[in-house]
Scaffold this motif. Structure first.
Motif, short mmCIF file in Angstrom:
data_model
loop_
_atom_site.label_atom_id
_atom_site.label_comp_id
_atom_site.label_asym_id
_atom_site.label_seq_id
_atom_site.Cartn_x
_atom_site.Cartn_y
_atom_site.Cartn_z
N ASP A 31 1.05 -1.10 0.08
CA ASP A 31 -0.04 0.06 -0.10
C ASP A 31 0.86 1.22 0.08
O ASP A 31 0.67 2.19 -0.63
CB ASP A 31 -0.96 -0.04 1.36
N ASP A 95 0.41 6.70 3.63
CA ASP A 95 0.29 5.56 4.49
C ASP A 95 1.02 5.51 5.85
O ASP A 95 1.31 4.39 6.50
CB ASP A 95 0.56 4.29 3.56
N HIS A 121 -4.62 5.99 6.54
CA HIS A 121 -5.65 5.49 6.97
C HIS A 121 -5.42 4.92 8.39
O HIS A 121 -6.13 3.96 8.82
CB HIS A 121 -6.25 4.38 6.27
N HIS A 122 -4.31 5.12 9.14
CA HIS A 122 -3.97 4.76 10.19
C HIS A 122 -4.47 5.48 11.46
O HIS A 122 -5.13 6.75 11.15
CB HIS A 122 -2.63 4.64 10.53
N THR A 140 -4.49 3.19 1.73
CA THR A 140 -4.19 4.67 1.54
C THR A 140 -4.47 4.65 -0.16
O THR A 140 -4.69 5.64 -0.83
CB THR A 140 -2.55 4.89 1.72
N ASP A 172 -3.69 -4.50 1.07
CA ASP A 172 -4.07 -4.03 2.36
C ASP A 172 -5.19 -4.61 2.64
O ASP A 172 -5.69 -4.70 3.82
CB ASP A 172 -4.04 -2.56 2.34
MN MN Z 1 -1.74 0.86 4.16
#
Ligand code: MN
Ligand code: 5GP
Length: 340
Positions: A31, A95, A121-122, A140, A172
């Motif tokens: 990703d 990411d 997206h974390h 991401t 992912d």
């Molecule tokens: Mn990722």
């Protein structure tokens, strides 16, 4: 998505030729590499100079991606990475949620006065000039696609760009297997296919093993420790085991998921000695509502997502395994009540 004011601002900033650096996290995965490569090729089709600067090298199975060989590897030339970041007037961070995830590049990111844009997206994102964070997104790469559409850049997307973004989405999501997959994920995949990528070719490349990966499965499986009362599996590999099979970066990627294939298991952990540094790298995977990132954050200097997270330890491999097993009782109730 960024709001309309921010999209407008970003368009304005990008209306002049810029020197852009795009950074993935350390030990970049499909990703991180797919999203940086996809975005860089879109921006290059405009009027910009673009360089991807990765903190360190990435797995061999990702080297087939278009322009992967143009990625600047900081580890092999730290001064060059520093200069590239110093010269940038825009820095994209893809990411990862905070500069420390880019290892020693964090210092240069923090010192830079460039416009900083985070797409990630974390959980627990740091705020920057532009922060496009969505923890509900499975990859991401899907977010980069949404940004491309929001900025009306989709006419620039060719087969190569589509291939990079598609790769990040499937790596992912475990090939669309994880609960994070949304209708928008499948719609994005379909659109990328319409832009020319051929999923079966990507899957064929990703499914092509190194001999060392196949051989490492043997000691990996042998190392299985099963804790049915905690619905947990633990795997481990020492540096010696890794090197004796000719370990190459990326060889053990995804191994940890095998634990979750066992009936009733909802938490799988894989601990491996790093082959270059004196530390143990830990991968956590969980099913359902059991949040493995909490364990990673609380006890193993890490973090990530609810069902996929990672961390590290400076203790020996055996001690790290023991520490982990000893804290399972703390999570007994949660593990027992996890619904999948
Ligand atoms: Mn990722
Ligand atoms: P993996 O097990 O594939 O190395 O990592 C799984 C997930 O956890 C990835 O999304 C990755 O970004 C995150 N992760 C892995 N290692 C670390 C770490 O040391 N710190 C944090 N915050 N996240 C990590």
């Amino acid at each position: 998505m960024l709001d309309s004011n921010q999209l407008f601002e970003l368009k304005k900033i990008l209306s002049q030729p810029r020197n852009i650096v795009i950074i993935p996290h350390k030990n970049p995965d499909g990703d991180a590499i797919g999203s940086t490569l996809g975005l860089s090729q879109v921006l290059k089709k405009m009027i910009h100079q673009v360089q991807i600067v990765s903190p360190n090298d990435f797995p061999k199975f990702l080297k087939f991606l278009p322009e992967a060989k143009k990625i600047f590897i900081g580890d092999y030339n730290p001064k060059g990475a520093e200069i590239a970041i110093k010269k940038a007037d825009i820095i994209f961070m893809l990411d990862f949620n905070e500069p420390s995830r880019a290892d020693y590049l964090a210092e240069h990111i923090n010192a830079s006065s460039a416009v900083k844009i985070l797409i990630d997206h974390h959980q627990f994102p740091q705020e920057f000039d532009f922060t496009y964070s969505d923890t509900q997104m499975p990859a991401t790469c899907e977010m980069v696609w949404h940004l491309i559409e929001a900025m009306s850049w989709d006419n620039l997307v060719d087969e190569n760009i589509a291939t990079c973004l598609y790769t990040g989405i499937i790596t992912d999501t475990g090939n669309f297997k994880f609960p994070s997959v949304k209708p928008s994920t499948l719609e994005t995949a379909a659109k990328l296919m319409k832009h020319g990528t051929e999923p079966h070719k990507i899957l064929d490349r990703l499914d092509t093993f190194t001999v060392s990966r196949l051989k490492l499965l043997s000691p990996f499986v042998e190392s299985l420790q099963l804790y049915p009362e905690y619905r947990t599996t633990v795997f481990k590999l020492s540096r010696e085991q890794l090197l004796s099979e000719g370990y190459q970066k990326g060889d053990t990627e995804g191994f940890v998921n095998y634990g979750l294939a066992i009936e009733n298991i909802v938490f799988s952990v894989f601990m491996a000695e790093d082959t270059q540094q004196d530390l143990v790298k830990i991968s956590f995977r969980s099913k359902g509502d059991f949040d493995c990132s909490e364990v990673a954050r609380k006890y193993f200097n890490g973090g990530g997502h609810k069902n996929a997270s990672g961390g590290k330890s400076h203790d020996s491999l055996e001690d790290t395994v023991k520490e982990f097993v000893n804290l399972l009782p703390e999570y007994a109730e949660k593990l027992e009540n996890t619904t999948v």
